[in-house]
Design an enzyme around this catalytic site. Structure first.
Site, PDB file in Angstrom:
ATOM      1  N   LYS A 579       0.745  -1.111  -0.121  1.00  0.00           N
ATOM      2  CA  LYS A 579      -0.152  -0.045  -0.003  1.00  0.00           C
ATOM      3  C   LYS A 579       0.889   1.310   0.010  1.00  0.00           C
ATOM      4  O   LYS A 579       0.321   2.474  -0.185  1.00  0.00           O
ATOM      5  CB  LYS A 579      -0.806   0.086   1.320  1.00  0.00           C
ATOM      6  CG  LYS A 579      -1.945  -0.928   1.498  1.00  0.00           C
ATOM      7  CD  LYS A 579      -2.513  -0.634   2.925  1.00  0.00           C
ATOM      8  CE  LYS A 579      -3.081  -1.838   3.227  1.00  0.00           C
ATOM      9  NZ  LYS A 579      -2.266  -3.084   3.821  1.00  0.00           N
ATOM     10  N   GLU A 667      -0.890  -7.119   9.352  1.00  0.00           N
ATOM     11  CA  GLU A 667       0.559  -6.481   8.648  1.00  0.00           C
ATOM     12  C   GLU A 667       1.579  -7.217   9.210  1.00  0.00           C
ATOM     13  O   GLU A 667       1.426  -7.748  10.606  1.00  0.00           O
ATOM     14  CB  GLU A 667       0.573  -5.104   8.944  1.00  0.00           C
ATOM     15  CG  GLU A 667      -0.386  -4.216   8.044  1.00  0.00           C
ATOM     16  CD  GLU A 667      -0.025  -4.277   6.562  1.00  0.00           C
ATOM     17  OE1 GLU A 667       1.039  -3.964   6.129  1.00  0.00           O
ATOM     18  OE2 GLU A 667      -1.054  -4.600   5.808  1.00  0.00           O
ATOM     19  N   LYS A 682      -5.814   3.024   4.053  1.00  0.00           N
ATOM     20  CA  LYS A 682      -6.999   2.581   3.202  1.00  0.00           C
ATOM     21  C   LYS A 682      -8.013   3.651   2.669  1.00  0.00           C
ATOM     22  O   LYS A 682      -8.296   3.720   1.511  1.00  0.00           O
ATOM     23  CB  LYS A 682      -7.560   1.270   3.702  1.00  0.00           C
ATOM     24  CG  LYS A 682      -6.693   0.165   3.756  1.00  0.00           C
ATOM     25  CD  LYS A 682      -7.281  -0.973   4.700  1.00  0.00           C
ATOM     26  CE  LYS A 682      -6.214  -2.271   4.818  1.00  0.00           C
ATOM     27  NZ  LYS A 682      -6.799  -3.245   5.421  1.00  0.00           N
TER      28      LYS A 682
END
Ligand code: ADP
Ligand code: ASP
Ligand code: MG
Length: 814
Positions: A579, A667, A682
């Site tokens: 990400k 994670e 996110k």
């Protein structure tokens, strides 16, 4: 009369010579045969090497000649018995004596003229043809040797002599009447000028010899016997899936050979085409393969493009300047100047504004060409009306050939599309009005990729090869590799995708195989492979220059995001479950998106939010179709959801977190989840995809962890959580008392976003979420009161891998 020519490989050894003679024997049953032969494979190159070494004062030429002599003697010993063998060995020794004398002379003078080189090279065909004649006789064939120098008359341009067809035809006719052999064995490649000096017809010229004889005798057929089963859709050395073209027109065959299809020497076609003599290309090593028939009008097939070929070593010369517009005579002066220097122009393009003329020449002609053109236009250059010539080297031509192209629009579109998608930059284009050929000039380094891409586009519409470079074969990565291994056949059968994993890298090792790794053996092999830095890995992807390349980032490594831009710029697609890039500063995110557009390479990161759930895809579909996202409400952390669904006070909070980590939902550093920063990333990504210009600092994060938990390493984090158990317990009890559940919620509305822990009441869309589920509610202009809901498992290696997989397929099918 039939003319059969056998190339270097077909006569490279005693065994091959026997195969060639068997073919001649069969043909001779139907009538007289002229057998034209090349030198034993590799001989011409070695003779040239010897001559050049001698001229350079390098006595090593003697070893080369000794080696060649032994090769010929060995073939003679195998092919001939007793008396004939002795006689032949003596003759070979005598001929090598002559070659040695010639080279000694060159050595003494330190000079190798074109004329001497022709003489030297001619020994290759002279030796082979005499040896083959003896072998044919030894097999009982009615064969006789005929010296090509008595048949083929040329001018005195040594190296690439031009043929005097009238004299040649007369000489051939005379010999036909006098020579009684049923089978003539004739050395290819050589001729003689009016003074009787030996000349050669250019490298690969034995094909031409055969065509000249076929034309002079009006033969019923010309057969070129070589080491492949015909003229193929592309050079088989560059394109593995190339296949023979069964029937092709003279014109098309001529174009293909002119543009690099080495299987036929270009001048070969002209003489037989003029007389309509059918030309077959056949394989000495698979004589029953159909091969290729070259004829006037082959039956029309669906194939629009017949073949693809390429020529390397090209330079472009660009003559430019305002002084050229509307002034007649510039092109004529340019071409006349080049012609004076005997510089061959391979390709020409001119823009309709007449502002520039661009010509392609052989790279080695660049410097003389530049000199002669700058001299020709010296006055105009001095007056600033024309720019000095700017040559560009290191280029190549890739050409599509096919007569049917003229009736089919869209061929160039497909050509440019296929090349563009693979980052192959086209420097110039030429298309003749006959439309038999579309030539593109590209970087030489891109040729192999370009030809393969085009071959796939025009000949293998059903199969597209995709090359993956996978970074991070950890939890998700290894699941992805398992899924790929399981689905490879399915992808090929159902989607026509041949997905190959070319490289797998982690921080310690990098395993590469350009032909595709074995997806069952990689773990052991990777452990043995050397290390590559990220920059080197990116370099490797770019340098391999494979078509349809996709870089797959299955790490959480911030540094990995730094290589995306460089890859997209080379039209390498990027699929990331990482990400970092999409949530980095807006400028970086926006740059990646725009590079992706500019270079036609996908940048996909569906798994950044909700693992494989179609969250970003849905959002993109909404906005692309003109809807506007007003509000989003979401539970985006499978980890937090898992933790709050499983925490009821009966076990310490820290233990539940540990379980989430053990089951692979967090994670690598679980604090990213627990602190809320992962959720913040996110919602930031969703807001950006919804069209907002937002930074991470714009997201309000209401964390629930006591600050002490965020200090130190991961172990300290667990210890601190245990120490603060009462706080977690209090949060839980308060919610339960109110009849609600704890959810870590992300909200976006009109440009603002927050994330934080909330008590959610029964009946709310966010209330009923099991296990590690995620949910996103989209409120848009179309979904005003009732939101569009995407819900399902939002974490876990297996689902995340399947999401990455889906992005790979999306990128591959672009
Ligand atoms: P010979 O020695 O028989 O004359 P060449 O080496 O001159 O053979 O030509 C045959 C070779 O040409 C093949 O082995 C192949 O590698 C190469 N080639 C290049 N392009 C093509 C093509 N389009 N079709 C067939 N062969 C090709
Ligand atoms: N032996 C010559 C060459 O290698 C001619 C030929 O093989 O066609 O170029
Ligand atoms: Mg050849």
């Amino acid at each position: 009369m039939q003319v059969l020519k056998f190339g270097g490989t077909s006569v490279a050894s005693a065994e091959n010579i026997r195969k060639s003679l068997a073919i001649v024997a069969m043909a001779s049953a139907h009538g007289p045969v002229i057998m034209v032969v090349s030198a034993l494979g590799g001989t011409t190159d070695l003779l040239i090497g010897a001559g050049r070494a001698a001229a350079a004062g390098n006595a090593g030429y003697r070893d080369t000649l000794a080696l060649l002599a032994e090769r010929h003697a060995a073939a003679a010993r195998e092919l001939l018995a007793d008396a004939a063998q002795h006689e032949k060995l003596a003759a070979i020794a005598a001929q090598f004596g002559e070659i040695q004398t010639l080279c000694d002379g060159v050595f003494a003078l330190g000079e190798l003229s074109h004329r001497t080189l022709d003489r030297l090279m001619s020994y290759g065909e002279l030796l082979s043809s005499r040896l083959i004649t003896a072998a044919a006789k030894a097999q009982g064939l009615a064969a006789g040797w005929v010296d090509a120098r008595q048949l083929i008359r040329t001018n005195s341009r040594f190296g690439t002599a031009e043929v005097d067809m009238a004299t040649t035809t007369r000489q051939v006719a005379e010999l036909r009447d006098s020579a009684a052999h049923h089978i003539w064995v004739v050395p290819g490649f050589i001729g003689a000028d009016a003074q009787g000096c030996t000349t050669t017809l250019g490298r690969g010229g034995s094909d031409y010899t055969a065509a000249l004889l076929a034309a002079a005798l009006d033969a019923e057929v010309l057969e070129i016997w070589t080491d492949v089963s015909g003229m193929m859709t592309a050079d088989p050395r560059l394109v593995r899936s190339a296949r023979p073209i069964p029937r092709i027109s003279y014109q098309e065959a001529m174009e293909l050979s002119h543009f690099g299809a080495k299987v036929l020497y270009p001048p070969t076609i002209q003489p037989v085409m003029k007389r309509g003599i059918p030309l077959w290309i056949k394989n000495t090593f698979a004589p029953y393969d159909y091969g290729t028939l070259v004829e006037v009008e082959p039956p029309r097939t669906a194939a629009v493009v017949q073949g693809i070929s390429s020529i390397g070593n090209l330079a472009l010369l660009n003559l430019e300047g305002s002084g050229m517009v509307g002034v007649p005579g510039f092109s004529q002066r340019l071409f006349a100047a080049l012609a004076r220097e005997r510089i061959n122009v391979v390709l020409i393009t001119q823009s309709s504004s007449e502002h520039s003329i661009c010509v392609g020449v052989n790279e080695q002609d660049t410097t003389p060409a530049q000199a002669v053109v700058d001299e020709e236009f010296a006055t105009e250059i001095a007056a600033g009306r024309i720019e000095p010539l700017r040559p560009e080297r290191g280029l190549a031509i890739v050409a599509l050939v096919g007569e049917n192209m003229k009736d089919h629009p869209g061929i160039s579109g497909k050509l440019f599309g296929a090349l563009g998608q693979n980052g192959v930059n086209i420097r110039a284009i030429a298309q003749g009005a006959s439309e038999k050929n579309i030539s593109t000039v590209i970087r030489a380094a891109d040729v192999q990729k370009a030809i393969n891409v085009l071959h796939e586009a025009f000949f293998e519409a059903t199969v597209k090869q995709v090359n993956l470079f996978i970074l991070g074969p950890g939890n998700v990565g290894s699941k992805l590799l398992e899924q790929l291994a399981r689905q490879q056949q399915h992808l090929l059968d159902k989607l026509g995708l041949q997905v190959r994993v070319v490289a797998i890298a982690n921080s310690r090792h990098c395993l590469v195989n350009e032909n595709g790794l074995d997806l069952t053996a990689w773990p052991d092999e990777l452990a043995q492979a050397p290390a590559l830095s990220l920059a080197e890995f990116a370099q490797l992807i770019i340098a391999r220059n494979l078509r349809n390349s996709i870089f797959v980032d299955v790490t959480a490594n911030p540094a990995a995001a730094d290589i995306y831009a460089g890859l997209l710029e080379k039209s390498v697609a990027v699929v990331a479950c990482n990400k970092v890039a999409a949530s980095s500063d807006y400028a970086h995110y926006a740059r990646l998106k725009s590079l992706s557009k500019e270079f036609n390479a996908s940048y996909l990161f569906e798994t950044n939010v909700g693992a494989a759930l179609p969250v970003i895809g849905t959002l993109n579909d909404l906005t692309r179709s003109g809807d506007v996202v007003r509000r989003m409400e979401a539970v985006l952390s499978g980890t937090l959801n898992f933790v709050f669904n499983n925490y009821d006070g009966s076990r310490p909070f820290a233990e539940v977190v540990r379980q989430a980590q053990a089951e692979g939902y967090t994670e690598p550093d679980p604090r990213l989840d627990l602190s809320g920063s992962d959720v913040a990333r996110k919602i930031l990504i969703l807001a950006r995809e919804a069209g907002q210009v937002m930074e991470m600092s714009d997201i309000k994060v209401n964390g629930f962890l006591p600050p002490a938990c965020l200090e130190g390493d991961v172990e300290a984090f667990y210890t601190q959580m245990a120490a603060h158990e009462s706080q977690f317990r209090a949060l839980y009890d308060a919610a339960t008392k109110a009849g609600k559940r704890l959810k870590f919620v992300a909200r976006y509305a009109d440009g603002h976003a927050t994330v934080g822990l909330q008590q959610v009441a029964p009946g709310h869309d966010l209330y009923d979420l099991r296990g590690k589920d995620n949910v996103v509610l989209f409120y848009t202009d179309r979904y005003l009161d009732q939101p569009l809901v995407v819900k399902g498992a939002g974490a876990g290696a297996e689902v995340t891998a399947s999401g990455v997989f889906a992005d790979i397929i999306r990128a591959a099918r672009l």
